[in-house]
Design a protein around this motif. Structure first.
Motif, PDB file in Angstrom:
ATOM      1  N   ASN A  48       0.717  -1.093  -0.038  1.00 30.71           N
ATOM      2  CA  ASN A  48       0.134  -0.076   0.028  1.00 30.71           C
ATOM      3  C   ASN A  48       0.986   1.193  -0.084  1.00 30.71           C
ATOM      4  O   ASN A  48       2.056   1.063   0.144  1.00 30.71           O
ATOM      5  N   ILE A 108      -3.981   5.416   4.326  1.00 32.49           N
ATOM      6  CA  ILE A 108      -4.122   4.837   3.255  1.00 32.49           C
ATOM      7  C   ILE A 108      -5.343   4.762   2.188  1.00 32.49           C
ATOM      8  O   ILE A 108      -6.364   4.715   3.050  1.00 32.49           O
ATOM      9  N   GLY A 111      -4.565   0.105  -1.823  1.00 33.77           N
ATOM     10  CA  GLY A 111      -3.720  -1.127  -1.505  1.00 33.77           C
ATOM     11  C   GLY A 111      -4.446  -1.949  -0.289  1.00 33.77           C
ATOM     12  O   GLY A 111      -5.584  -1.621  -0.007  1.00 33.77           O
ATOM     13  N   ASP A 112      -3.676  -2.873   0.070  1.00 38.47           N
ATOM     14  CA  ASP A 112      -4.026  -3.585   0.873  1.00 38.47           C
ATOM     15  C   ASP A 112      -3.578  -3.261   2.332  1.00 38.47           C
ATOM     16  O   ASP A 112      -2.656  -2.983   2.575  1.00 38.47           O
TER      17      ASP A 112
END
Length: 286
Positions: A48, A108, A111-112
């Motif tokens: 991320n 974030i 992303g993960d």
């Protein structure tokens, strides 16, 4: 003699060329293998990119979902399916773009990332959409169409810690989520049961605030008065029109008087509506 020397040189060149080709091929295979292993590692761990922002809500912890609330800045929310989802605060981003401010925190948006969740709407399984919940900053399983944070990449892991929300106790946990903030159209639309649930949640929150509770009661009373006035007015008007039609059929000569009577009834109904609006205004403004 010259032909033998030329043949020997040609043989040496061929062998050297073959060795170079083998070396280049081995190098390419090695680089490809290393790159594949690196990509697999990145995919397994999740990747991320975070950008730094000032978080107004000082009680937010890593993994909490944040919304952008205008003048209030970045805060947690207890509104389900919030349209203002901004991202997830994390203390362990893969890559972060820093701002000049030292107090800015990494958030974030793509992303993960591991997200703090509850089992308010049931346990989150791999493939479920994750959205905001009635617990501030925590996510839940999305069970209807609405704005979501992203997609769960694995089953959520719940611990022993619980939290109280809207009169119930729910477990806290985390779930690795692929962020994709969007409106998700699910198969289960907003039903009448969900509408009643939302109304119940709003009423429960208003009870905790005396001023909001009083205002809520006023709106309820005003709504009941409006509904009652409409029902009574419609009932008498419909009955008057029905009787007027029957009367005209029995006595056509009295048609003008009967229509005048119906007109007066309509006028009385309209006046009653205006009076009702005035009463509702007084109830709300008290």
């Amino acid at each position: 003699m010259k032909e033998n020397v030329f043949s020997l040189q040609l043989s040496v060149i061929r062998k050297v060329t073959t060795c170079l080709i083998l070396l280049v091929t081995f190098h390419l295979l090695l680089v490809t293998a290393l790159a594949g292993a690196s990509l697999t590692s990145v995919h397994a761990q999740g990747f991320n990119v975070a950008s730094s922002h000032e978080i107004t809500d000082k009680e937010a912890v890593s993994g909490d979902i944040l919304i952008y609330d205008g003048a209030n800045g970045l805060v947690r929310t207890n509104v389900t399916y919030s349209q203002k989802i901004f991202g997830v605060y994390t203390e362990t981003p893969s890559l972060v773009i820093r701002e000049a401010s030292a107090s800015a925190k990494p958030i974030i948006r793509l992303g993960d990332v591991d997200v703090n969740v509850t089992d308010y709407n049931g346990e989150i399984k791999k493939g479920d959409y994750v959205t905001t919940s009635p617990v501030s900053g925590k996510g839940m399983k999305a069970g209807q169409s609405g704005y979501v944070l992203g997609l769960a990449l694995a089953d959520a892991v719940y611990g022993d810690q619980t939290v109280t929300a809207e009169g119930g106790n729910y477990r806290l946990g985390t779930v690795n989520t692929a962020l994709r903030i969007e409106y998700a159209e699910l198969t289960t639309a907003r039903s009448n049961i969900k509408l009643l649930s939302d109304l119940n949640a709003a009423f429960f929150r208003s009870v905790q605030d005396p001023e909001k509770f009083t205002l809520t009661i006023r709106y309820i009373i005003a709504g009941l008065v409006a509904l009652l006035a409409f029902a009574i007015g419609f009932f008498y008007l419909a009955r008057s029109i029905s009787k007027a039609v029957e009367a005209i059929g029995r006595n056509p000569l009295a048609r003008t008087a009967i229509i005048t009577s119906v007109g007066l009834q309509v006028a009385a109904t309209l006046i009653g509506g205006v009076v009702t609006i005035g009463i509702i205004f007084i109830i709300v403004r008290i």
